[in-house]
Design a protein around this motif. Structure first.
Motif, short mmCIF file in Angstrom:
data_model
loop_
_atom_site.label_atom_id
_atom_site.label_comp_id
_atom_site.label_asym_id
_atom_site.label_seq_id
_atom_site.Cartn_x
_atom_site.Cartn_y
_atom_site.Cartn_z
N LEU A 1 -73.92 6.33 24.74
CA LEU A 1 -73.14 6.67 26.07
C LEU A 1 -72.28 5.64 26.45
N THR B 1 -66.23 13.27 23.62
CA THR B 1 -67.53 13.51 23.66
C THR B 1 -68.01 14.51 22.52
N THR C 1 -71.08 10.23 23.65
CA THR C 1 -70.87 10.93 25.03
C THR C 1 -70.14 9.76 25.94
N SER D 1 -68.44 9.22 29.54
CA SER D 1 -68.56 9.58 31.10
C SER D 1 -67.05 9.42 31.70
#
Length: 125
Positions: A11, A91, A122, A124
């Motif tokens: 992430l 992603t 991923t 964000s």
């Protein structure tokens, strides 16, 4: 039979960087051209980047050109994907793949002979 294992996913915030690795066991990777593909949920597998057996030639998908860099170290039987300036649309699950046609850079997944299990990335917002 070559076995590929990807690592390095995770992430990260938009604008950040990740470096994916693909480690091979079995025959030396110098026998193969290599590539990275990705697949987001509900979407088709997408070509990301490819590299010739020697590492001299590379090719990138339009969406990652200028941000991602593919490289390889045949002595260590590894392939890397340096991903910079990551965006939420990056992603996906990222897959390493190899082709016995080591002089060619293929964009279609069907041209590749063996695959890793994937690593998740991923990004964000």
């Amino acid at each position: 039979q070559v076995q590929l294992v990807e690592s390095g996913g995770g992430l990260v915030q938009a604008g950040g960087s990740l470096r994916l690795s693909c480690a091979a066991s079995g025959p030396t990777l110098s026998n193969y051209s290599m590539a990275w593909f990705r697949q987001a949920p509900g979407k088709e597998r997408e070509f990301v980047a490819a590299i010739s057996w020697s590492g001299v030639r590379t090719f990138y998908g339009d969406s990652v050109t200028g941000r991602f860099t593919i490289s390889r170290d045949n002595a260590k039987n590894t392939v890397h994907l340096q991903m910079n300036s990551l965006k939420p649309e990056d992603t996906a699950d990222y897959y390493c793949a190899g082709s016995r046609e080591r002089h060619y850079l293929f964009l279609r997944s069907v041209e590749y002979d063996f695959w890793g299990q994937g690593t998740q990335v991923t990004v964000s917002s």
